[in-house]
Design a protein around this motif. Structure first.
Motif, short mmCIF file in Angstrom:
data_model
loop_
_atom_site.label_atom_id
_atom_site.label_comp_id
_atom_site.label_asym_id
_atom_site.label_seq_id
_atom_site.Cartn_x
_atom_site.Cartn_y
_atom_site.Cartn_z
N GLU A 133 -74.77 24.91 -46.84
CA GLU A 133 -74.19 23.64 -47.33
C GLU A 133 -74.51 23.29 -48.93
N ASP A 134 -75.64 23.84 -48.98
CA ASP A 134 -76.22 23.63 -50.41
C ASP A 134 -75.48 24.01 -51.65
N THR A 135 -74.68 25.01 -51.29
CA THR A 135 -73.67 25.78 -52.39
C THR A 135 -72.96 24.74 -53.11
N ALA A 136 -73.08 24.99 -54.43
CA ALA A 136 -72.21 23.97 -55.32
C ALA A 136 -72.55 24.52 -56.90
N VAL A 137 -71.88 23.81 -57.48
CA VAL A 137 -72.37 23.58 -59.16
C VAL A 137 -73.42 22.49 -59.29
N TYR A 182 -74.71 11.50 -70.21
CA TYR A 182 -74.75 12.86 -70.89
C TYR A 182 -74.99 13.89 -69.59
N TRP A 183 -74.18 14.99 -69.75
CA TRP A 183 -74.26 16.21 -68.76
C TRP A 183 -74.47 17.44 -69.18
N GLY A 184 -74.83 18.43 -68.59
CA GLY A 184 -74.73 19.74 -68.76
C GLY A 184 -73.57 20.60 -68.36
N GLN A 185 -73.52 21.92 -68.58
CA GLN A 185 -72.34 22.58 -68.26
C GLN A 185 -72.23 23.07 -66.68
N GLY A 186 -73.64 22.94 -65.86
CA GLY A 186 -73.61 23.23 -64.67
C GLY A 186 -73.93 24.89 -64.40
N THR A 187 -74.76 24.94 -63.32
CA THR A 187 -75.18 26.19 -62.90
C THR A 187 -74.81 26.32 -61.59
N GLN A 188 -74.09 27.62 -61.19
CA GLN A 188 -73.66 27.79 -59.77
C GLN A 188 -74.88 28.38 -58.83
N VAL A 189 -74.97 27.58 -57.76
CA VAL A 189 -75.85 28.08 -56.65
C VAL A 189 -75.22 28.38 -55.16
N THR A 190 -75.47 29.57 -54.90
CA THR A 190 -74.63 30.11 -53.74
C THR A 190 -75.44 30.35 -52.64
N VAL A 191 -75.51 29.82 -51.48
CA VAL A 191 -76.35 30.22 -50.45
C VAL A 191 -75.68 30.91 -49.27
N SER A 192 -76.08 32.12 -49.11
CA SER A 192 -75.20 32.95 -48.17
C SER A 192 -76.05 32.73 -46.53
N SER A 193 -75.13 32.62 -45.66
CA SER A 193 -75.78 32.56 -44.21
C SER A 193 -76.22 33.99 -43.73
#
Length: 119
Positions: free
Chosen positions: A89-93, A108-119
Motif C-alpha cells: 500500500e506504499d506503492t505510489a509516485v 514548489y513541486w518536483g516531478q515525482g519518483t515511482q515506488v512500487t512495493v511487491s507482495s
C-alpha cells in the motif's frame, strides 16, 4: 526559481527499504519547510512527511509513522525519505515539495519518483 529533483525510487519487495532523495536548488532554503507527498493510482495525493529546514522539526502521516524517516543534509540542499518495512500500500509516485515556513500551501513541486512495493 526553485527546482526540486527526486531520485531513489524503484521496485522493492514487501518488508524492504528504499531511500528517496530530493535535491533542491534556486533558493536559500533555511526558512523553508520541505515535504514528501505521494499519489497512488486512482487516489488523491496525500501527505507523507515534512521537515522544517530551520529547526529540524518533523511531522509524519500516521500511516508511515515509525517506518519512514525524513531528514535533511543542509550543506547539500538535499532532503531524504528513508522508507523501511515497506508495504504494498506504499506503492505510489512520491513527490518532493517546498514552501516558505509562513505559507500554508506548497507552491514548489518536483516531478515525482515511482515506488512500487511487491507482495
Amino acid at each position: 526559481q526553485v527546482q526540486l529533483v527526486e531520485s531513489g525510487g524503484g521496485l522493492v519487495q514487501a518488508g524492504g527499504s528504499l531511500r528517496l532523495s530530493c535535491a533542491a536548488s534556486g533558493r536559500t532554503f533555511s526558512s523553508y519547510v520541505m515535504g514528501w507527498f505521494r499519489q497512488a493510482p486512482g487516489k488523491e495525493r496525500e501527505f507523507v512527511a515534512t521537515i522544517n529546514w530551520s529547526n529540524g522539526a518533523t511531522s509524519y502521516a500516521n500511516s508511515v509513522k515509525g517506518r519512514f524517516t525524513i531528514s535533511s543534509a543542509n550543506a547539500k540542499n538535499t532532503v531524504y525519505l528513508q522508507m523501511n518495512s515497506l508495504k504494498p500500500e506504499d506503492t505510489a509516485v512520491y513527490y518532493c515539495a517546498a514552501r516558505r515556513n509562513f505559507m500554508d500551501n506548497f507552491p514548489y513541486w518536483g516531478q515525482g519518483t515511482q515506488v512500487t512495493v511487491s507482495s
